[in-house]
Scaffold this motif. Structure first.
Motif: not given
Length: 171
Positions: A27-34, A78-81, A84-88
């Motif tokens: 997960l740390i290596e391949h997970g999506e960043i947010l 459910t979040v929107q990115l 800059q990949r900041r989640a709301s």
């Protein structure tokens, strides 16, 4: 008899522990960043020893959508990115189809408080001042919404503190 039971259980326990470690490393290596925005906490408890108490701004928005007396719950949102990949927060998850740049995140309600993966960030003794400018938590997200907090970042989304790769000992 007990000796045989221990000899049979030990490899099973080691296999389960190693599987969990492997899953987290993957997960740390391949997970999506947010990035999740941090919310202010009581300044007297912000720095306690060698960790920082964390609270996330999105937790307040989730609380407003939950039943009032919910004390213990596991769920997803459910979040929107943004670019800059900041989640709301979009909504409490109903397993609806995700739009582009949307993800599902797991959360837990414990004792009336919303938690995403953790409510504390631990750091090396004496380095707490490096994290005083933290504004976001950098998370890795798996396909099922599982989260791992990897770093704290400032308002410009720059990592705070030190990240050291493990290196072989010099001989």
């Amino acid at each position: 008899m007990r000796k045989w039971l221990i000899l049979l259980c030990a490899p099973l326990i080691l296999a389960v522990v190693n599987l969990a470690i492997w899953q987290n490393e993957t997960l740390i290596e391949h997970g999506e960043i947010l990035f999740l925005e941090l919310a202010p906490v009581d300044p007297r408890s912000l720095m306690q020893g060698d960790y920082m108490a964390l609270r996330f701004a999105m937790a307040d928005a989730i609380h407003q959508q939950l039943p009032k007396q919910e004390q213990h719950l596991d769920g997803q949102v459910t979040v929107q990115l943004d670019p800059q990949r900041r989640a709301s927060l979009v909504t409490l998850d109903q397993q609806q189809a995700l739009a582009e740049d949307q993800l599902r995140l797991q959360y837990r309600v414990r004792n009336g408080r919303i938690k995403f993966a953790t409510n504390a960030f631990f750091f090396q003794e004496g380095t707490g001042s490096m994290y005083e400018q933290a504004r976001y938590g950098l998370f890795r997200v798996g396909s099922k919404g599982q989260l791992i907090l990897t770093h704290l970042v400032d308002a410009e989304l720059q990592k705070l503190g030190q990240s050291k790769l493990l290196q072989p000992a010099m001989q």
